[in-house]
Design a protein around this motif. Structure first.
Motif, mmCIF file in Angstrom:
data_model
loop_
_atom_site.group_PDB
_atom_site.id
_atom_site.type_symbol
_atom_site.label_atom_id
_atom_site.label_comp_id
_atom_site.label_asym_id
_atom_site.label_seq_id
_atom_site.Cartn_x
_atom_site.Cartn_y
_atom_site.Cartn_z
ATOM 1 N N UNK A 125 59.037 4.284 21.321
ATOM 2 C CA UNK A 125 57.955 4.474 22.284
ATOM 3 C C UNK A 125 57.678 5.919 22.447
ATOM 4 N N UNK A 126 56.320 6.292 22.578
ATOM 5 C CA UNK A 126 55.691 7.648 22.752
ATOM 6 C C UNK A 126 54.627 7.576 23.685
ATOM 7 N N UNK A 127 54.653 8.558 24.675
ATOM 8 C CA UNK A 127 53.563 8.907 25.616
ATOM 9 C C UNK A 127 52.329 9.089 24.896
ATOM 10 N N UNK A 128 51.161 8.548 25.515
ATOM 11 C CA UNK A 128 49.991 8.936 25.114
ATOM 12 C C UNK A 128 49.221 9.845 26.391
ATOM 13 N N UNK A 129 48.409 10.477 25.884
ATOM 14 C CA UNK A 129 47.391 11.172 26.912
ATOM 15 C C UNK A 129 48.123 11.524 27.999
ATOM 16 N N UNK A 130 49.352 12.618 27.859
ATOM 17 C CA UNK A 130 50.189 12.849 29.078
ATOM 18 C C UNK A 130 51.410 12.257 28.970
ATOM 19 N N UNK A 131 52.093 12.684 30.189
ATOM 20 C CA UNK A 131 53.330 11.918 30.472
ATOM 21 C C UNK A 131 53.251 10.459 30.833
ATOM 22 N N UNK A 132 54.378 9.636 30.692
ATOM 23 C CA UNK A 132 54.287 8.345 31.116
ATOM 24 C C UNK A 132 55.838 7.974 31.417
ATOM 25 N N UNK A 133 55.563 6.639 32.335
ATOM 26 C CA UNK A 133 57.084 6.195 32.536
ATOM 27 C C UNK A 133 57.260 4.656 32.093
ATOM 28 N N UNK A 134 58.408 4.348 31.662
ATOM 29 C CA UNK A 134 58.523 3.092 31.146
ATOM 30 C C UNK A 134 59.759 2.510 31.606
ATOM 31 N N UNK A 135 59.710 1.213 31.991
ATOM 32 C CA UNK A 135 60.896 0.525 32.230
ATOM 33 C C UNK A 135 61.390 -0.500 31.198
ATOM 34 N N UNK A 136 62.733 -0.521 30.919
ATOM 35 C CA UNK A 136 62.967 -1.536 29.779
ATOM 36 C C UNK A 136 64.010 -2.428 30.613
ATOM 37 N N UNK A 137 63.571 -3.693 30.347
ATOM 38 C CA UNK A 137 64.410 -4.727 31.020
ATOM 39 C C UNK A 137 65.007 -5.665 29.852
ATOM 40 N N UNK A 138 66.318 -5.740 29.681
ATOM 41 C CA UNK A 138 66.922 -6.427 28.836
ATOM 42 C C UNK A 138 68.116 -7.273 29.356
ATOM 43 N N UNK A 139 68.785 -8.204 28.418
ATOM 44 C CA UNK A 139 69.886 -9.075 28.938
ATOM 45 C C UNK A 139 71.228 -8.070 29.225
ATOM 46 N N UNK A 140 71.599 -8.274 30.046
ATOM 47 C CA UNK A 140 72.945 -7.558 30.334
ATOM 48 C C UNK A 140 74.049 -7.283 29.022
ATOM 49 N N UNK A 141 74.781 -6.376 29.048
ATOM 50 C CA UNK A 141 75.667 -6.271 28.003
ATOM 51 C C UNK A 141 75.170 -5.579 26.781
ATOM 52 N N UNK A 142 73.825 -5.075 26.783
ATOM 53 C CA UNK A 142 73.339 -4.519 25.816
ATOM 54 C C UNK A 142 73.462 -2.979 25.826
ATOM 55 N N UNK A 143 74.323 -2.421 26.887
ATOM 56 C CA UNK A 143 74.626 -1.008 26.877
ATOM 57 C C UNK A 143 75.237 -0.711 25.747
ATOM 58 N N UNK A 144 74.597 0.533 25.124
ATOM 59 C CA UNK A 144 75.119 1.326 24.191
ATOM 60 C C UNK A 144 76.424 2.193 24.904
#
Length: 407
Positions: A388-407
């Protein structure tokens, strides 16, 4: 990765501005817009767009759950186990709780045996799933959640100096635990109309007197909330019940987690909400919708709790993670700065990425997808190396995934 178009839900408590602005539409909207669903719930699945056309996310997952969900497919019966939403409350939501997994299975079967249609307004259980949920504030977010320490509630009731509350304060002081809370809540929520018509106005007068007093008012937010709820829902016993709950303010970026059985009501604000893939709600008041007090009492957890805040913690990949015990979901937030490099979405698939500020470019090999503010993308388990990369300035992104995928 493919564009995901949310399903807009219109409820009377929604906002005519918040979701419209988020999606870049004209304001005010024609109707109150309450929720934007990004998920595969049968009631209103999101739409997936790609080179091959458009289909519902529900159908896409059902056609090839192994490809779309990967290892999560057998664990969750070939279904996406979470539902992601943006919620915009201009007015208070109902006083409500959600069932545990066992309660949902039992309730769904009982209503099926009673032949209550799944789409009936009298139906409590619309699916067989439980509904733990997490909401993360996008702006200042107000809520009631969980039963307050009973001794603190005794202080509140006595501070209002209402003669009609004295016996109830004494009752709770004599049993400052879950049993006392159960007794008091059940008494208030089932008060005969004549008794309620006497007690509630006296309590509201007490709130006005309390707020008019000199000096610091320790329970000002609670008293003010009771008055606001009474104005929106006059004569509703849920106004009394609200006095028993933690009064919470979330600042942007803070989260609130609600396990099964927690009584709560969102009051106002905009937030990203993620939950197990369910629409099961047991209501106890503050709503014109179906209220089933006996069933609500069956699922409620009366154990007093501290405010169930969930604060973001660094995840080690440029994101912050909102940790909960729910196996169905995990939520991360990426705050992308202008001119920053590409950030790997390490736990993206299977999952949904949602842009809540700015514009985001998603990249995979030679493919690229721009996600506008208020827009989202579906990332299947077969997708890898998503950046992911911001376009035209800053951005905020939420990523929802299945539980247990935490690194």
């Amino acid at each position: 990765m493919r564009e995901l178009v949310g399903a807009l839900r219109n409820y009377a408590w929604g906002s005519r501005t918040a979701l419209a602005r988020l999606r870049g539409n004209a304001v005010p909207s024609a109707h109150p817009e309450a929720e934007l669903w990004f998920g595969a719930h049968p009631a209103d699945p999101a739409r997936v767009r790609g080179a091959g056309g458009e289909c519902s996310l529900l159908d896409l997952v059902a056609e090839d759950p192994d490809r779309e969900l990967g290892a999560a497919a057998p664990e969750f019966g070939g279904k996406l186990p979470f539902l992601l939403k943006v919620l915009a409350a201009e007015e208070p939501l109902s006083l409500q709780a959600h069932p545990s997994a066992a309660q949902a299975l039992d309730g769904y079967a009982r209503e099926d045996r009673a032949r209550v249609p799944v789409d009936s307004p009298l139906r409590n259980y619309r699916d067989e799933n439980h509904k733990p949920e997490l909401v993360v504030a996008l702006d200042r977010f107000e809520a009631l959640a969980g039963f307050r320490d009973p001794l603190r509630t005794v202080e509140l009731l006595r501070a209002l100096a209402v003669p009609g509350l004295a016996s109830y304060a004494d009752l709770l002081a004599a049993a400052p635990d879950s049993s006392g809370l159960r007794t008091l809540f059940t008494t208030w929520i089932t008060l005969p109309q004549q008794a309620l018509a006497q007690l509630l106005p006296a309590v509201l007068d007490g709130c006005v007197r309390y707020l008019s007093g000199k000096g610091k008012r320790a329970f000002a937010a609670e008293a003010r909330t009771a008055l606001e709820l009474a104005e929106a829902y006059p004569g509703d016993a849920g106004v009394l019940a609200a006095l028993l709950l933690n009064r919470i303010t979330l600042e942007p970026g803070q989260g609130l987690y609600l396990a099964a059985g927690n009584l709560h009501a969102y009051l106002r604000g905009v937030g990203v909400e993620i939950m197990a893939n369910s629409d099961n709600v047991l209501r106890g008041g503050l709503t014109p919708k179906h209220v089933d007090v006996p069933e609500l009492l069956r699922v409620l957890d009366f154990e007093p709790i501290d405010v169930p805040f969930v604060l973001p913690e660094p995840a080690g990949d440029g994101s912050v993670r909102y940790r909960t015990p729910a196996p169905e979901f995990e939520l991360r937030r990426f705050d992308l700065t202008a001119g920053s490099g590409q950030v790997p979405l390490t736990s993206a698939g299977p999952g949904i990425v949602l842009c809540t500020a700015g514009r985001v470019r998603l990249l995979q090999d030679d493919a690229e997808l721009t996600v506008e503010r208020g827009g989202a993308a579906w990332i299947s388990a077969a997708d890898s190396d998503i950046r992911a990369q911001a376009r035209d300035g800053g951005a905020q992104l939420f990523s929802a995934s299945v539980g247990g995928n935490a690194s």
